[in-house]
Design a protein around this motif. Structure first.
Motif, PDB file in Angstrom:
ATOM      1  N   ALA A  41      -1.530 -41.504  16.523  1.00 14.52           N
ATOM      2  CA  ALA A  41      -0.493 -40.244  16.577  1.00 14.52           C
ATOM      3  C   ALA A  41      -0.416 -39.703  18.014  1.00 14.52           C
ATOM      4  CB  ALA A  41      -1.194 -39.092  15.823  1.00 14.52           C
ATOM      5  N   VAL A  42       0.500 -39.138  18.116  1.00 13.57           N
ATOM      6  CA  VAL A  42       1.012 -38.545  19.650  1.00 13.57           C
ATOM      7  C   VAL A  42       0.287 -37.190  19.979  1.00 13.57           C
ATOM      8  CG1 VAL A  42       2.970 -38.436  21.203  1.00 13.57           C
ATOM      9  CG2 VAL A  42       2.985 -40.232  19.591  1.00 13.57           C
ATOM     10  N   SER A  43      -0.482 -37.109  20.862  1.00 17.62           N
ATOM     11  CA  SER A  43      -0.668 -35.599  21.266  1.00 17.62           C
ATOM     12  C   SER A  43       0.026 -35.120  22.069  1.00 17.62           C
ATOM     13  CB  SER A  43      -2.235 -35.959  22.027  1.00 17.62           C
ATOM     14  OG  SER A  43      -2.086 -36.552  23.392  1.00 17.62           O
ATOM     15  N   LYS A  44      -0.223 -33.770  22.316  1.00 14.51           N
ATOM     16  CA  LYS A  44       0.920 -33.007  23.151  1.00 14.51           C
ATOM     17  C   LYS A  44       0.923 -33.540  24.420  1.00 14.51           C
ATOM     18  CE  LYS A  44       2.752 -28.526  23.499  1.00 14.51           C
ATOM     19  NZ  LYS A  44       2.563 -27.203  22.960  1.00 14.51           N
ATOM     20  N   GLU A  45      -0.223 -33.972  25.001  1.00 19.26           N
ATOM     21  CA  GLU A  45      -0.470 -34.495  26.455  1.00 19.26           C
ATOM     22  C   GLU A  45       0.286 -35.731  26.536  1.00 19.26           C
ATOM     23  OE1 GLU A  45      -3.106 -33.490  24.489  1.00 19.26           O
ATOM     24  OE2 GLU A  45      -3.218 -31.606  25.314  1.00 19.26           O
ATOM     25  N   GLU A  46       0.123 -36.742  25.653  1.00 19.03           N
ATOM     26  CA  GLU A  46       0.854 -37.948  25.563  1.00 19.03           C
ATOM     27  C   GLU A  46       2.464 -37.655  25.570  1.00 19.03           C
ATOM     28  OE1 GLU A  46      -2.237 -41.001  23.146  1.00 19.03           O
ATOM     29  OE2 GLU A  46      -0.931 -39.693  22.064  1.00 19.03           O
ATOM     30  N   TRP A  47       2.821 -36.675  24.725  1.00 18.31           N
ATOM     31  CA  TRP A  47       4.205 -36.417  24.693  1.00 18.31           C
ATOM     32  C   TRP A  47       4.914 -35.710  26.081  1.00 18.31           C
ATOM     33  CZ3 TRP A  47       7.698 -36.630  20.600  1.00 18.31           C
ATOM     34  CH2 TRP A  47       8.904 -35.905  20.607  1.00 18.31           C
ATOM     35  N   THR A  48       4.223 -34.809  26.858  1.00 20.83           N
ATOM     36  CA  THR A  48       4.822 -34.370  28.036  1.00 20.83           C
ATOM     37  C   THR A  48       4.350 -35.207  29.068  1.00 20.83           C
ATOM     38  OG1 THR A  48       2.666 -33.210  28.087  1.00 20.83           O
ATOM     39  CG2 THR A  48       4.535 -32.042  27.057  1.00 20.83           C
ATOM     40  N   ALA A  49       3.556 -35.937  28.989  1.00 17.66           N
ATOM     41  CA  ALA A  49       3.227 -36.987  30.012  1.00 17.66           C
ATOM     42  C   ALA A  49       4.254 -37.984  30.276  1.00 17.66           C
ATOM     43  CB  ALA A  49       1.863 -37.965  30.065  1.00 17.66           C
ATOM     44  N   ALA A  50       4.996 -38.192  29.117  1.00 20.19           N
ATOM     45  CA  ALA A  50       6.437 -39.277  29.233  1.00 20.19           C
ATOM     46  C   ALA A  50       7.544 -38.227  29.516  1.00 20.19           C
ATOM     47  CB  ALA A  50       6.250 -39.853  28.054  1.00 20.19           C
ATOM     48  N   GLY A  51       7.215 -37.022  29.940  1.00 16.83           N
ATOM     49  CA  GLY A  51       8.646 -36.412  30.293  1.00 16.83           C
ATOM     50  C   GLY A  51       9.320 -35.743  29.027  1.00 16.83           C
ATOM     51  N   ARG A  52       8.607 -35.613  27.841  1.00 21.02           N
ATOM     52  CA  ARG A  52       9.491 -35.061  26.936  1.00 21.02           C
ATOM     53  C   ARG A  52       9.065 -33.392  26.942  1.00 21.02           C
ATOM     54  NH1 ARG A  52       6.961 -39.261  25.179  1.00 21.02           N
ATOM     55  NH2 ARG A  52       8.171 -41.156  24.687  1.00 21.02           N
ATOM     56  N   GLN A  53      10.138 -32.610  26.060  1.00 24.83           N
ATOM     57  CA  GLN A  53       9.707 -31.295  26.227  1.00 24.83           C
ATOM     58  C   GLN A  53       8.575 -30.876  25.341  1.00 24.83           C
ATOM     59  OE1 GLN A  53      13.771 -29.951  25.226  1.00 24.83           O
ATOM     60  NE2 GLN A  53      14.444 -30.050  27.104  1.00 24.83           N
ATOM     61  N   ALA A  54       7.908 -29.944  25.775  1.00 22.05           N
ATOM     62  CA  ALA A  54       6.741 -29.456  24.862  1.00 22.05           C
ATOM     63  C   ALA A  54       7.326 -28.685  23.577  1.00 22.05           C
ATOM     64  CB  ALA A  54       5.831 -28.473  25.769  1.00 22.05           C
ATOM     65  N   GLU A  55       8.365 -28.048  23.978  1.00 16.76           N
ATOM     66  CA  GLU A  55       8.817 -27.110  22.558  1.00 16.76           C
ATOM     67  C   GLU A  55       9.276 -28.011  21.592  1.00 16.76           C
ATOM     68  OE1 GLU A  55      10.246 -27.072  26.084  1.00 16.76           O
ATOM     69  OE2 GLU A  55       9.132 -25.322  26.367  1.00 16.76           O
ATOM     70  N   ARG A  56       9.917 -29.297  21.933  1.00 19.73           N
ATOM     71  CA  ARG A  56       9.968 -30.275  20.759  1.00 19.73           C
ATOM     72  C   ARG A  56       8.783 -30.950  20.174  1.00 19.73           C
ATOM     73  NH1 ARG A  56      15.563 -31.815  20.482  1.00 19.73           N
ATOM     74  NH2 ARG A  56      16.516 -31.260  22.509  1.00 19.73           N
ATOM     75  N   PHE A  57       7.998 -30.860  20.650  1.00 18.71           N
ATOM     76  CA  PHE A  57       6.810 -31.202  20.183  1.00 18.71           C
ATOM     77  C   PHE A  57       6.326 -30.316  19.301  1.00 18.71           C
ATOM     78  CE2 PHE A  57       2.267 -31.376  19.580  1.00 18.71           C
ATOM     79  CZ  PHE A  57       1.681 -32.743  19.632  1.00 18.71           C
ATOM     80  N   ASP A  58       6.296 -28.850  19.566  1.00 18.08           N
ATOM     81  CA  ASP A  58       5.864 -27.920  18.633  1.00 18.08           C
ATOM     82  C   ASP A  58       6.902 -27.916  17.370  1.00 18.08           C
ATOM     83  OD1 ASP A  58       3.855 -27.319  20.496  1.00 18.08           O
ATOM     84  OD2 ASP A  58       5.169 -25.726  21.517  1.00 18.08           O
ATOM     85  N   LEU A  59       8.052 -28.224  17.567  1.00 21.18           N
ATOM     86  CA  LEU A  59       8.955 -28.123  16.340  1.00 21.18           C
ATOM     87  C   LEU A  59       8.697 -29.322  15.458  1.00 21.18           C
ATOM     88  CD1 LEU A  59      12.357 -27.544  17.930  1.00 21.18           C
ATOM     89  CD2 LEU A  59      10.927 -26.085  16.633  1.00 21.18           C
ATOM     90  N   ILE A  60       8.127 -30.473  15.983  1.00 20.36           N
ATOM     91  CA  ILE A  60       7.994 -31.826  15.066  1.00 20.36           C
ATOM     92  C   ILE A  60       6.626 -31.788  14.527  1.00 20.36           C
ATOM     93  CG2 ILE A  60       7.783 -34.220  15.255  1.00 20.36           C
ATOM     94  CD1 ILE A  60       9.924 -34.226  17.379  1.00 20.36           C
ATOM     95  N   ASP A  61       5.581 -31.100  15.312  1.00 19.07           N
ATOM     96  CA  ASP A  61       4.190 -30.994  14.615  1.00 19.07           C
ATOM     97  C   ASP A  61       4.124 -29.892  13.726  1.00 19.07           C
ATOM     98  OD1 ASP A  61       1.436 -31.462  14.375  1.00 19.07           O
ATOM     99  OD2 ASP A  61       0.930 -29.977  16.163  1.00 19.07           O
ATOM    100  N   ALA A  62       4.542 -30.420  12.475  1.00 15.34           N
ATOM    101  CA  ALA A  62       4.755 -29.537  11.401  1.00 15.34           C
ATOM    102  C   ALA A  62       3.375 -28.983  10.733  1.00 15.34           C
ATOM    103  CB  ALA A  62       5.214 -30.454  10.266  1.00 15.34           C
TER     104      ALA A  62
END
Length: 86
Positions: A41-62
């Motif tokens: 799985a992809v953690s929020k840290e992995e997500w944001t470390a790659a330059g992706r928006q934290a807000e999008r992570f929160d939307l996808i993490d159902a």
């Protein structure tokens, strides 16, 4: 004549949009690429470390467990396709 040209342009635009979605990697493949610690799985840290928006992570993490799975990513991508009419 204008109607035919407009219809042809619209059809080409729709076809190219569909092709773009068809060329996207599978959610499981994306998760494998983004999952740096190998837990499946992809953690929020992995997500944001790659330059992706934290807000999008929160939307996808159902289920709000702090990780995005392939199933959650697939559901988010399907919802996006539906919103865009495809």
């Amino acid at each position: 004549m204008r109607t035919i040209v407009f219809a042809a342009a619209a059809a080409a635009l729709l076809a190219s949009a569909g092709a773009a979605f068809a060329q996207m990697p599978a959610p499981a493949d994306l998760i494998k690429n983004w999952d740096k610690d190998g837990d499946g799985a992809v953690s929020k840290e992995e997500w944001t470390a790659a330059g992706r928006q934290a807000e999008r992570f929160d939307l996808i993490d159902a289920n709000k467990d702090g990780k995005i799975t392939a199933a959650e990513l697939e559901a988010a991508m399907a919802a996006m396709r539906q919103r865009q009419g495809g």
